[in-house]
Design an enzyme around this catalytic site. Sequence first.
Site, PDB file in Angstrom:
ATOM      1  N   GLN A  78       0.626  -1.195  -0.006  1.00  0.00           N
ATOM      2  CA  GLN A  78       0.040  -0.158   0.025  1.00  0.00           C
ATOM      3  C   GLN A  78       0.812   1.266   0.006  1.00  0.00           C
ATOM      4  OE1 GLN A  78      -3.288  -1.416   3.168  1.00  0.00           O
ATOM      5  NE2 GLN A  78      -3.729   0.428   2.411  1.00  0.00           N
ATOM      6  N   ASP A 231      -2.068  -4.651  -0.266  1.00  0.00           N
ATOM      7  CA  ASP A 231      -1.965  -6.121   0.511  1.00  0.00           C
ATOM      8  C   ASP A 231      -2.840  -6.365   1.550  1.00  0.00           C
ATOM      9  OD1 ASP A 231      -0.669  -4.031   1.958  1.00  0.00           O
ATOM     10  OD2 ASP A 231       1.261  -4.751   2.017  1.00  0.00           O
TER      11      ASP A 231
END
Length: 475
Positions: A78, A231
Amino acid sequence: MAHPQVVIGVDSSTQSTKALAVDADTGTVLGEGRAAHRVDSRHGQESDPAQWWDALGAAVAATGWADRAQALAIGGQQHGLVTLDAAGRPVRPALLWNDVRSAPQAADLVREFGADWWAAEIGSVPGASFTAAKWAWLRAEEPGHADRTAAVRLPHDYLTERLTGTAVTDRGDASGTGWWTPDGPHPAVLAAIGLDPALLPATAPAGTAAGPARPGGPLRPGTPVATGTGDNMAAALGLGLTAGTPVLSLGTSGTVYTVARRRPADPTGTVAGFADALDGWLPLACTLNCTLAVDKVAALLGLDRQAVEPGGSAVLLPYLDGERTPARPHASGLLHGLRHDTTPGQLLQAAYDGAAYSLLAALDDVLAVDGPDAADPARPILLIGGGAQGRAWQDTVRRLSGRPVQLPAARELVALGAAAQAAALLTGEPADAVARRWGTADGPVLPAVARDEAALERIAATISQTVGLHGADRR
């Protein structure tokens, strides 16, 4: 004999790319691949996005199913800022989620609008990790690079676009930028950071494909590629997570999260109000220092990472990369309470305790998003990530939480969640329902033990007394 429907799920993380070839019907892993990434830590935390593409190709090929897979999706780290020029080439190395150079810009944004505004409008109060703060840093410190940028992407968006040629993102990963809302990018945030909305990808609805794979990549041309996600959102999918179930992930960073029905809005900044990859929310708290920080302490002490000992009065705050929870981006590690009889094993246990404390302290806030009755203290914490199989981590989480801990047998949950997204393109199911059908969260449950209140009080007191050394947090 019928051939299985095979999908590939990819986890493009900070340190490496992992790929799993999965039977879409059963969830059986049929092949695996892995390729390492390089992180440049000389000035901040940066990586060349081109190496992610090379690693993607290598990892997917290593599964043995690249030319036969029927769909693929990517879960990616991220917050990273990928800047591309007009030809689609990186303008500079990507700024990773754990690059804290943008802390002053994050603080400026909070001051400009106020924490309450951020919580109400965006769902999260931005810190140095957020992409909006990173773009503001680039504008301030490297204006030439900002001016050359023709497209702004998150890491998983960059890879999906190289696979398909389609500029698209998803609501889950986009919710960690600091500008995303369900109605589109917030114009006031974009104006404040000087970001043209034309540089951003479209946000695709959940369950849709980004497009077919193009020639020249690791897949057979025409293979459907899902939009992918961040993720943490992918791991939630990989667990088939349901509302109110707590997750603690032990990796390079540490996270606690759950799926919620209500949109989070925490003005303290502890709980990030992320969207999930479907149509719900993923309230999440994150620390920058987790398994790598504890392993570093073990190495400094010359101990195996499992060689902890009980007892002692030491508190070790392993904030080796600054910290996000509590919000002390310029902090460093701190040791307090050392005595003549303190043993190396007790110091190592103190590092585990210091790393786990902030995550568990934030867990109640995460679970309270859907209301005070949503949190069931008897529900086990799902313990995942690279540290979850370590006995020292398991015992630390049980001792500091007072809750049972469940150890899902499935591994590589980000890649599995991405595989569930890919399978959903074929079956029409929601991706989390695919994972529940696969039984990915099944695993042994370790019973609860009494909470170590003395250790919790000792750590809390140390954190509150070190504001002058580390700088005040948002609280």
